[in-house]
Scaffold this motif. Structure first.
Motif, PDB file in Angstrom:
ATOM      1  N   ALA A  69       0.834  -1.205   0.000  1.00 56.63           N
ATOM      2  CA  ALA A  69       0.000   0.000   0.000  1.00 56.63           C
ATOM      3  C   ALA A  69       0.869   1.256   0.000  1.00 56.63           C
ATOM      4  O   ALA A  69       0.556   2.242  -0.681  1.00 56.63           O
ATOM      5  CB  ALA A  69      -0.918  -0.004   1.216  1.00 56.63           C
ATOM      6  N   LEU A  96      -4.155   4.225   6.177  1.00 57.78           N
ATOM      7  CA  LEU A  96      -4.242   2.813   5.815  1.00 57.78           C
ATOM      8  C   LEU A  96      -5.005   2.024   6.859  1.00 57.78           C
ATOM      9  O   LEU A  96      -4.784   2.182   8.057  1.00 57.78           O
ATOM     10  CB  LEU A  96      -2.829   2.229   5.672  1.00 57.78           C
ATOM     11  N   LEU A 108      -6.955   2.211   1.464  1.00 55.01           N
ATOM     12  CA  LEU A 108      -5.988   3.300   1.386  1.00 55.01           C
ATOM     13  C   LEU A 108      -6.766   4.587   1.138  1.00 55.01           C
ATOM     14  O   LEU A 108      -7.415   4.733   0.104  1.00 55.01           O
ATOM     15  CB  LEU A 108      -4.990   3.049   0.253  1.00 55.01           C
TER      16      LEU A 108
END
Length: 251
Positions: A69, A96, A108
């Motif tokens: 991410a 996150l 995200l």
């Protein structure tokens, strides 16, 4: 996904505080059984850890998803992945959420990126981000906080340097391995958009970069090794569950 920060704390809220797992060897004072699983790409650790957690009623913390991410965030911003400062700055701003139970989506900035972070461009670039020592240190701190705050009967935390850095005192520590050709074949199935040669080159390059910051190929003292080269998925899950169950019976 639950918005309860105690079960799914965001990275931004946990970075930099340095919280550890506490003195209880189970992983946190509430008695959560902590299972630490290390392994190289293609060893089967992610899929096997997730299925094992499901069958045991445990939570699952996929540390690789956090790195993926962060990599996605940097790519979206057009940042230099090889710049540790850029990665640290992005990490401080990262919104996150990692699901640890039935709802295991990766959010995200509120957007579900669970599938996006598994694509080839992320897989090919994540090692550039994961190599930064200070990024690893801050994420490792957050991983520890996340487990300690989970309130779950058990949590399987999987990734790199889990058995040696993140949870060296976990009562169950497992290193999943497999021969290189087996790992390449597995990764090739996961990334059909790449040729076998591309997958092989990427995996070897990732191994080389990751080995500069963590030894995930050799077990630390007290770590159980599970070689999945000759095991199918069910056999790998059975081996992990058997290791965990034995520890539960001994507690």
């Amino acid at each position: 996904m639950s918005n309860n920060s105690a079960n799914n704390p965001g990275v931004g809220s946990g970075i930099g505080s340095g919280a550890g797992l506490g003195g209880d060897p189970s992983g946190d004072p509430s008695g959560t059984l902590l299972v630490a699983i290390d392994g190289a790409a293609g060893s089967g650790k992610s899929s096997v850890a997730r299925e094992s957690a499901k069958r045991l009623g445990f939570g699952i913390l996929d540390t690789g998803a956090a790195y993926r991410a962060l990599t996605l965030s940097l790519l979206q911003a057009g940042a230099d992945l090889d710049s540790e400062e850029a990665a640290l700055n992005a990490l401080q701003q990262l919104d996150l959420q990692l699901g640890m139970t039935e709802d295991d989506r990766v959010l995200l900035s509120g957007v579900d990126v669970s599938e996006r972070i598994r694509t080839a461009d992320i897989a090919q670039n994540v090692s550039h981000v994961a190599k930064h020592p200070r990024v690893r240190k801050q994420l490792n701190s957050w991983f520890k906080q996340t487990v300690a705050a989970s309130g779950l009967p058990g949590v399987i935390i999987e990734g790199r340097d889990i058995t040696t850095v993140v949870a060296p005192d976990a009562p169950v520590r497992i290193l999943m391995t497999a021969r290189e050709e087996v790992r390449i074949a597995r990764r090739a199935k996961q990334l059909p958009e790449l040729t076998y040669a591309q997958v092989a080159a990427d995996l070897r390059a990732r191994d080389a970069k990751d080995l500069r910051v963590v030894d995930f190929l050799n077990p630390a003292p007290g770590v159980t090794v599970i070689d999945t080269s000759e095991l199918d998925f069910e056999g790998s899950v059975a081996a992990v569950i058997a290791t965990i169950t034995q520890t539960q019976q001994e507690r």
